[in-house]
Scaffold this motif. Structure first.
Motif, short mmCIF file in Angstrom:
data_model
loop_
_atom_site.label_atom_id
_atom_site.label_comp_id
_atom_site.label_asym_id
_atom_site.label_seq_id
_atom_site.Cartn_x
_atom_site.Cartn_y
_atom_site.Cartn_z
N ASP A 160 66.28 -9.73 -9.55
CA ASP A 160 65.85 -10.58 -8.43
C ASP A 160 64.71 -11.52 -8.79
N GLY A 161 64.65 -11.95 -10.04
CA GLY A 161 63.78 -13.06 -10.42
C GLY A 161 62.34 -12.69 -10.69
N ALA A 162 61.56 -13.72 -11.00
CA ALA A 162 60.18 -13.52 -11.43
C ALA A 162 59.31 -12.91 -10.35
N ARG A 163 59.66 -13.09 -9.08
CA ARG A 163 58.92 -12.48 -7.98
C ARG A 163 59.63 -11.22 -7.50
N SER A 164 60.17 -10.48 -8.41
CA SER A 164 61.02 -9.34 -8.13
C SER A 164 60.36 -8.29 -7.23
N ALA A 165 61.01 -8.01 -6.10
CA ALA A 165 60.55 -6.93 -5.22
C ALA A 165 60.83 -5.57 -5.85
N VAL A 166 61.90 -5.48 -6.62
CA VAL A 166 62.23 -4.22 -7.30
C VAL A 166 61.14 -3.89 -8.32
N ARG A 167 60.76 -4.88 -9.11
CA ARG A 167 59.70 -4.65 -10.10
C ARG A 167 58.40 -4.21 -9.43
N GLU A 168 58.03 -4.90 -8.36
CA GLU A 168 56.79 -4.55 -7.67
C GLU A 168 56.86 -3.14 -7.09
N ALA A 169 58.03 -2.73 -6.60
CA ALA A 169 58.17 -1.41 -5.99
C ALA A 169 57.96 -0.28 -6.99
N ILE A 170 58.25 -0.53 -8.27
CA ILE A 170 58.05 0.51 -9.28
C ILE A 170 56.75 0.30 -10.06
N GLY A 171 55.91 -0.62 -9.57
CA GLY A 171 54.60 -0.82 -10.17
C GLY A 171 54.59 -1.70 -11.40
N GLY A 172 55.65 -2.44 -11.63
CA GLY A 172 55.71 -3.31 -12.80
C GLY A 172 54.98 -4.62 -12.56
N LYS A 173 54.39 -5.14 -13.61
CA LYS A 173 53.69 -6.42 -13.54
C LYS A 173 54.06 -7.29 -14.73
N LEU A 174 54.12 -8.60 -14.50
CA LEU A 174 54.34 -9.55 -15.59
C LEU A 174 53.00 -9.92 -16.21
N HIS A 175 52.89 -9.74 -17.51
CA HIS A 175 51.67 -10.07 -18.23
C HIS A 175 51.95 -11.24 -19.17
N GLY A 176 51.02 -12.16 -19.27
CA GLY A 176 51.19 -13.28 -20.19
C GLY A 176 50.27 -14.42 -19.84
N ASP A 177 50.71 -15.63 -20.22
CA ASP A 177 49.87 -16.79 -19.99
C ASP A 177 50.73 -18.00 -19.65
N LEU B 123 55.79 -10.99 -19.68
CA LEU B 123 56.62 -9.85 -20.04
C LEU B 123 56.08 -8.61 -19.35
N THR B 124 56.98 -7.74 -18.86
CA THR B 124 56.55 -6.47 -18.30
C THR B 124 56.42 -5.43 -19.40
N ASP B 125 55.66 -4.39 -19.09
CA ASP B 125 55.43 -3.32 -20.07
C ASP B 125 56.66 -2.47 -20.30
N LYS B 126 57.47 -2.31 -19.27
CA LYS B 126 58.62 -1.42 -19.35
C LYS B 126 59.70 -1.94 -18.41
N PHE B 127 60.95 -1.70 -18.76
CA PHE B 127 62.06 -2.23 -17.99
C PHE B 127 62.69 -1.19 -17.06
N ASP B 128 62.01 -0.03 -16.87
CA ASP B 128 62.51 0.96 -15.93
C ASP B 128 61.34 1.64 -15.23
N ASP B 129 61.65 2.63 -14.40
CA ASP B 129 60.64 3.23 -13.52
C ASP B 129 59.98 4.47 -14.09
N VAL B 130 60.31 4.86 -15.32
CA VAL B 130 59.73 6.07 -15.89
C VAL B 130 58.37 5.75 -16.51
N PRO B 131 57.30 6.37 -16.04
CA PRO B 131 55.97 6.09 -16.61
C PRO B 131 55.90 6.48 -18.07
N PHE B 132 55.03 5.81 -18.79
CA PHE B 132 54.80 6.17 -20.18
C PHE B 132 54.36 7.64 -20.27
N GLY B 133 54.92 8.35 -21.24
CA GLY B 133 54.58 9.75 -21.41
C GLY B 133 55.47 10.71 -20.67
N GLU B 134 56.39 10.20 -19.83
CA GLU B 134 57.26 11.09 -19.05
C GLU B 134 58.73 10.98 -19.43
#
Length: 643
Positions: free
Chosen positions: A211-228, A328-339
Motif C-alpha cells: 500500500d505504498g510509501a505511506r503504508s498503513a500496514v507498515r505503520e501498524a507493525i511499527g515499521g519506519k522508512l529510514h533514509g534521506d 528503506l525499512t529495517d525489516k519486511f515482516d512483523d517479527v521483531p529482531f531476536g524473535e
C-alpha cells in the motif's frame, strides 16, 4: 502451453476452469469475507503480482483491497526490465507485452558541445541489453496496462479473483497466541457517497502490505522508512509532441552545461514519449509541493536543457513533480529482531511500503514485483501444507538485502544524474559519466543483479563448476533447445509457469541417450520409485507426479539420435483424469542453429548435471546427476514430511 489434460474444452485456454462453486460472474459491490488466508493491501504492481500467483490455488482464499474506485488508467511507472519480462513469461503474457510495448534497443548520450557549451550534442550510443543477457527485451509500457494483464490472470484463474475497490487498511493487530487467522484487519470504505468511513473487520492468516510509501500496514507493525532526500525537484511528463531533436525514439540521457539534465524514454504506440526533467534545487527544509510547479514549468525547463533543439508539446497525457528520496525499512515482516527462532511472520510489506528510490533507474515497479514473486510461492507452500511456516522468514532475509543494494545503487545514480558538469567523480573519464555509469549498471538495470545468499532454499556453490553459466542464487538463465517430441525450437526456461512448482533440469552427459544407467535413467528411476525421492515424498495421492517438482531432461545429440519411446517413464508421465501422456519433458541441443545450451551456459558435457530451480525462477542448487542423496536432503529441509 498445455491444456485439455482433463478433457476438451472450447474457448480461450487462458481462462482456467473455475474452482468448485464459482461461476466466474460478479455484480455490484463485492462481498467482504469474514476470514481469508491472505489479505493483500494495494492494487499496485506488487499487490497484483502476488494476487495473480495466489489466484491459481483454489484451496487458498485471497482478498485484495484498494482505496481507489477502480483500476489505474494512466501514468506512473513504465519501464519493464528483462528480468520482469522473464517473470511475465511465467504468467503467460510476455508475448502480449512484446507486441504492444516499445523496445529499448539503444541508449544515446548527449552533453554540452565544447565549441558552443550552451548547446548539446550527441557523444555516444550504447546497446541497451547486452548480447545474451536475456532472451527478453527491455520494454516500455504503461503501468496501467501491466496492471490490466495481471487482473486478467486473476480473473481467469480458478478462483476468479477480483479486487475489492474502495477499501483501505485503517489498522491491524496480530494475536500471537493463536494460529487461527491471528491477524485482525480493520478496513475502511473510502471515496463513495454511501458508506464513506464505514469500517469492516476481516481476520486473516497473513496480510501483505503493498500500500505504498505511506503504508498503513507498515505503520501498524511499527515499521519506519529510514533514509534521506536529495533536495532536488524533478518533473516527469508523458507527452505527444513535435521536435527537431533527432533521438526522440531512442532512450536518451542529456546533460546540459547549466540548465540541468533530461532522461527521455520513448513509449508504446510510436508517438508517445516520457521526459524526466531536472527542475529546481530545494532547500533542506523545503518540499517540492512548496514550489507550485506545473507542467508548463517542466516544458520550459526541457526546452532550455535541449538547446539548440526545441520541443512543441501538443498534449500532456500525464505529469507529476517529485523529489528524489532513498528510504528503506529495517525489516519486511512483523517479527521483531531476536524473535525469529520462536515466532514466524504473519504480516509482510512489499514494494514502496518498504523501499523507495528515484524513478529514473526504472526499478520501482520491477523490484516491487520481484518482492511478491519471491513471497507468493512461499505463502502457497505454507498454506497448502507443503512447508513449515519458518520458510516465510526467508522473504525478509532475501528481499531486504536486495532492496538495500537497490537503494545504494540508485543513490549513486541519482547523484551522478544531478551533479553539474565537472562535479561528479566520474567526470574526466574516457567517456561521459552518464554513459560509463549506464554500461557498468546494465546487469542491475536489467534486474539481473539479484543474488540470493546460501540458506535453506539456496545451496552452497559446491558444484558450481558443473554449470558455470547458471549461478546458484541468481535467476535461471534460459537458452534455446529443441523439444524432442515435435522438434519445436523454444527457450528451456519458458516451460516454467508461475504455479508454485519447483523445476529440476537434468542435463545428460556426453554418451547418455536416456536408455542406460548411470545418468538420466538412473536419476529418473530414483525420483519416480525410491521412497526417499523428493518427487515421491512431495506428490499427493490426488496429484500428477509433477504436481510439485517438474523434472525435465536435455540431451546432447539432436532429435534424430534420440528415441522418445525409450525415455525413462518419469519423462513420459501419464497425467490428468484420462492418464494422457505428457510429451513436453524431453529436449535436445539445437544443432541446426548452433545455439548449444551446453556451451552457452557452461554445462559439463562429459558428466552432465542437474539444476534445481525455485518456483520464482532462481537457481537453488546444482548437483551431479548421481547425487540423489544430496538432492533429497536439500528438499527435506524445505518440504514437510507428510505432504
Amino acid at each position: 502451453m498445455q491444456y485439455y489434460i482433463d478433457g476438451f474444452r472450447s474457448g480461450d485456454p487462458d481462462v482456467k476452469p473455475a474452482a468448485l462453486g464459482l461461476d466466474g460472474t460478479s455484480t455490484g459491490r463485492r462481498a467482504i469475507a469474514q476470514k481469508v488466508d491472505v489479505l493483500i493491501a494495494g492494487c499496485g504492481p506488487a499487490g497484483l503480482c502476488l494476487a495473480a500467483q495466489l489466484a491459481g490455488f483454489p484451496e487458498i482464499s485471497t482478498m485484495i483491497v484498494e482505496p481507489k474506485q477502480g483500476p489505474m488508467e494512466k501514468g506512473q511507472a513504465d519501464g519493464v526490465s528483462v528480468r520482469s519480462m522473464e517473470m511475465f513469461q511465467a504468467f503467460g503474457f510476455a508475448e502480449k507485452i512484446k507486441r504492444e510495448a516499445y523496445w529499448v534497443n539503444q541508449t544515446t548520450f548527449w552533453k554540452p558541445d565544447p565549441a558552443k557549451p550552451q548547446d548539446i550534442h550527441r557523444v555516444g550510443i550504447a546497446q541497451d541489453v547486452a548480447d545474451d543477457q536475456s532472451e527478453m527485451p527491455h520494454t516500455i509500457l504503461n503501468q496501467a496496462r501491466v496492471h490490466q494483464l495481471f487482473l486478467e490472470v486473476m480473473k481467469n484463474a480458478p478462483t476468479r479473483l477480483e479486487p475489492n475497490y474502495g477499501l483501505r487498511v485503517r489498522d491491524l493487530t496480530v494475536d500471537t497466541s493463536t494460529k487461527d487467522h491471528p491477524v485482525t484487519v480493520t478496513l475502511e470504505r473510502v471515496g463513495v457517497d454511501d458508506g464513506t468511513g464505514e469500517t469492516v473487520t476481516v481476520r486473516a492468516n497473513y496480510v501483505v502490505g503493498c500500500d505504498g510509501a505511506r503504508s498503513a500496514v507498515r505503520e501498524a507493525i511499527g515499521g519506519k522508512l529510514h533514509g534521506d532526500a536529495a533536495h532536488q525537484a524533478w518533473g516527469v511528463m508523458d507527452i505527444l509532441a513535435n521536435s527537431d531533436f533527432p533521438d526522440l525514439r531512442r532512450k536518451c540521457l542529456i546533460q546540459s552545461a547549466k540548465e540541468g539534465n533530461i532522461l527521455i524514454i520513448p513509449r508504446e504506440g510510436g508517438y508517445l514519449f516520457r521526459m524526466y526533467v531536472e527542475l529546481d534545487k530545494l532547500n533542506p527544509d523545503e518540499r517540492v509541493s512548496n514550489r507550485n510547479l506545473t507542467s508548463d514549468h517542466i516544458i520550459a525547463a526541457a526546452n532550455r536543457i535541449m538547446c539548440p533543439y526545441t520541443i512543441d508539446v501538443k498534449e500532456v497525457v500525464w505529469w507529476s513533480v517529485y523529489e528524489i528520496g532513498h528510504r528503506l525499512t529495517d525489516k519486511f515482516d512483523d517479527v521483531p529482531f531476536g524473535e525469529t527462532a520462536t515466532r514466524t511472520p504473519r504480516v509482510f510489506t512489499a514494494g514502496d511500503a518498504c523501499h523507495t528510490h528515484s524513478p529514473k533507474a526504472g526499478q520501482g515497479m520491477n523490484v516491487s514485483m520481484g518482492d511478491t514473486f519471491n513471497l507468493g510461492w512461499k505463502l502457497a507452500h505454507v498454506l497448502t501444507g507443503r512447508s513449515d511456516p519458518s520458510l516465510l522468514h526467508s522473504y525478509s532475509a532475501e528481499r531486504q538485502l536486495e532492496a538495500r543494494r537497490l537503494v545504494e545503487t540508485d543513490h549513486q545514480w541519482a547523484r551522478i544524474m544531478s551533479a553539474p558538469p565537472g562535479e561528479s567523480e566520474l567526470d574526466g573519464s574516457e567517456m561521459p559519466r552518464f554513459q560509463k555509469q549506464f554500461i557498468e549498471n546494465l546487469e542491475f538495470t536489467g534486474g539481473l543483479a539479484v543474488h540470493y545468499e546460501p540458506s535453506l532454499i539456496v545451496a552452497m556453490p559446491d558444484h558450481q563448476g558443473l554449470a558455470t553459466g547458471q549461478i546458484i542464487g541468481k535467476r535461471f538463465h534460459s537458452a534455446p533447445v529443441l523439444r524432442l517430441a515435435d522438434a519445436k525450437r523454444m527457450q528451456l526456461g519458458h516451460v516454467a509457469e508461475a504455479d508454485g512448482r519447483w523445476r529440476i533440469y537434468a542435463f545428460a552427459g556426453k554418451e547418455d541417450l536416456g536408455q542406460t544407467t548411470p545418468g538420466i535413467l538412473e536419476l529418473c528411476t530414483y525420483l519416480e520409485n525410491d521412497p526417499a525421492s523428493p518427487v515421491r515424498r512431495s506428490t499427493r495421492p490426488d496429484e500428477d507426479i509433477d504436481g510439485l517438482i517438474d523434472v525435465r531432461a536435455v540431451f546432447q545429440p539432436d532429435f534424430t539420435g534420440l528415441d522418445f519411446e525409450r525415455m525413462p517413464a518419469l519423462l513420459r508421465p501419464a497425467k490428468g483424469r484420462y492418464g494422457l501422456r505428457d510429451f513436453e519433458k524431453v529436449f535436445c541441443v539445437d544443432h541446426k542453429s548452433g545455439d548449444d545450451i551446453y556451451d552457452m551456459r557452461g554445462i559439463d558435457r562429459e558428466n552432465g548435471c542437474m539444476i534445481v530451480v525455485r518456483p520464482d525462477q532462481y537457481v537453488a542448487h546444482i548437483l551431479p546427476l548421481n547425487a540423489t542423496t544430496d538432492l533429497s536432503a536439500f528438499f527435506e529441509g524445505i518440504f514437510c514430511r507428510d505432504p
